[in-house]
Enzyme design. Sequence first.
Site, PDB file in Angstrom:
ATOM      1  N   ASN A  62      88.411  18.684  63.000  1.00 40.04           N
ATOM      2  CA  ASN A  62      88.603  18.360  61.449  1.00 40.04           C
ATOM      3  C   ASN A  62      90.260  17.046  61.318  1.00 40.04           C
ATOM      4  O   ASN A  62      90.842  17.684  62.174  1.00 40.04           O
ATOM      5  CB  ASN A  62      87.549  19.237  60.667  1.00 40.04           C
ATOM      6  CG  ASN A  62      88.646  20.849  60.209  1.00 40.04           C
ATOM      7  OD1 ASN A  62      88.983  21.065  61.783  1.00 40.04           O
ATOM      8  ND2 ASN A  62      89.114  20.913  59.591  1.00 40.04           N
ATOM      9  N   GLU A  75      82.424  18.468  63.986  1.00 42.55           N
ATOM     10  CA  GLU A  75      81.164  18.014  64.576  1.00 42.55           C
ATOM     11  C   GLU A  75      81.169  16.853  64.603  1.00 42.55           C
ATOM     12  O   GLU A  75      80.420  15.999  65.710  1.00 42.55           O
ATOM     13  CB  GLU A  75      80.323  18.671  63.975  1.00 42.55           C
ATOM     14  CG  GLU A  75      80.515  20.830  63.574  1.00 42.55           C
ATOM     15  CD  GLU A  75      80.835  20.788  62.586  1.00 42.55           C
ATOM     16  OE1 GLU A  75      82.008  19.989  62.355  1.00 42.55           O
ATOM     17  OE2 GLU A  75      80.927  21.834  61.931  1.00 42.55           O
TER      18      GLU A  75
HETATM   19  N1  THU Z   1      84.904  21.931  58.466  1.00 47.86           N
HETATM   20  C1  THU Z   1      84.644  20.600  59.257  1.00 47.86           C
HETATM   21  O1  THU Z   1      85.378  20.946  60.449  1.00 47.86           O
HETATM   22  N2  THU Z   1      82.831  21.671  59.301  1.00 47.86           N
HETATM   23  C2  THU Z   1      82.576  21.755  59.150  1.00 47.86           C
HETATM   24  O2  THU Z   1      80.906  21.468  59.410  1.00 47.86           O
HETATM   25  C3  THU Z   1      82.693  22.357  57.415  1.00 47.86           C
HETATM   26  C4  THU Z   1      83.775  21.902  57.143  1.00 47.86           C
HETATM   27  C5  THU Z   1      86.410  20.747  57.905  1.00 47.86           C
HETATM   28  C6  THU Z   1      86.487  19.672  56.564  1.00 47.86           C
HETATM   29  C7  THU Z   1      87.821  19.978  56.580  1.00 47.86           C
HETATM   30  O3  THU Z   1      88.512  19.369  56.799  1.00 47.86           O
HETATM   31  C8  THU Z   1      88.098  21.370  56.597  1.00 47.86           C
HETATM   32  O4  THU Z   1      86.769  22.020  57.659  1.00 47.86           O
HETATM   33  C9  THU Z   1      87.557  22.030  55.291  1.00 47.86           C
HETATM   34  O5  THU Z   1      86.500  21.883  54.288  1.00 47.86           O
END
Ligand code: THU
Length: 160
Positions: A62, A75
């Site tokens: 992320n 993802e």
């Molecule tokens: N996040 C992801 O990378 N994947 C997910 O499926 C859920 C949330 C990240 C987005 C954000 O940077 C952090 O987790 C908190 O929501």
Amino acid sequence: MKKIKIESEFEAYDDLKDLPQDIQDLMHAAFEARDAAYAPYSKFHVGAAIQLENGIVVKGSNQENAAYPSGLCAERTAIYYAGANYTDQKINAIAISAKAQNKETLTPIAPCGACRQAIAEYEVKQGQSIAIYFMGERGSVFKSDSLSNLLPFIFTQEYL
Ligand code: THU
């Protein structure tokens, strides 16, 4: 009126070591990706690793932004990279691991709704299921043979 009942099936493993070696390796790639997350705002680190049919592993994490909605989940970072750079390669599997900075994350963390929709697009595109493995920072791992278990009433190109 009739009721529609939708069933989803998952496999739950107590330990990553209960899975085949290539999936253990894929999840370890997701751990590495997770360590590369840029998450100064949520302090929630997510890593995703994608196994392509030619064996190449694509990693994503992320990436957050001071303008919050401009950030992107692990993802989608991974799957869009795979889609952009390996246009003729099918995706076999995706492994996901999440870890909060300030508390232990021991339950499996499933992809968010937007990421489910993004992964679903690639299942439709390639005409083949994508296996999804997801976990916290350690502990049990959940597996689904297909994204469709995570997203009933999926929206696809056939409606357009
Ligand atoms: N996040 C992801 O990378 N994947 C997910 O499926 C859920 C949330 C990240 C987005 C954000 O940077 C952090 O987790 C908190 O929501």
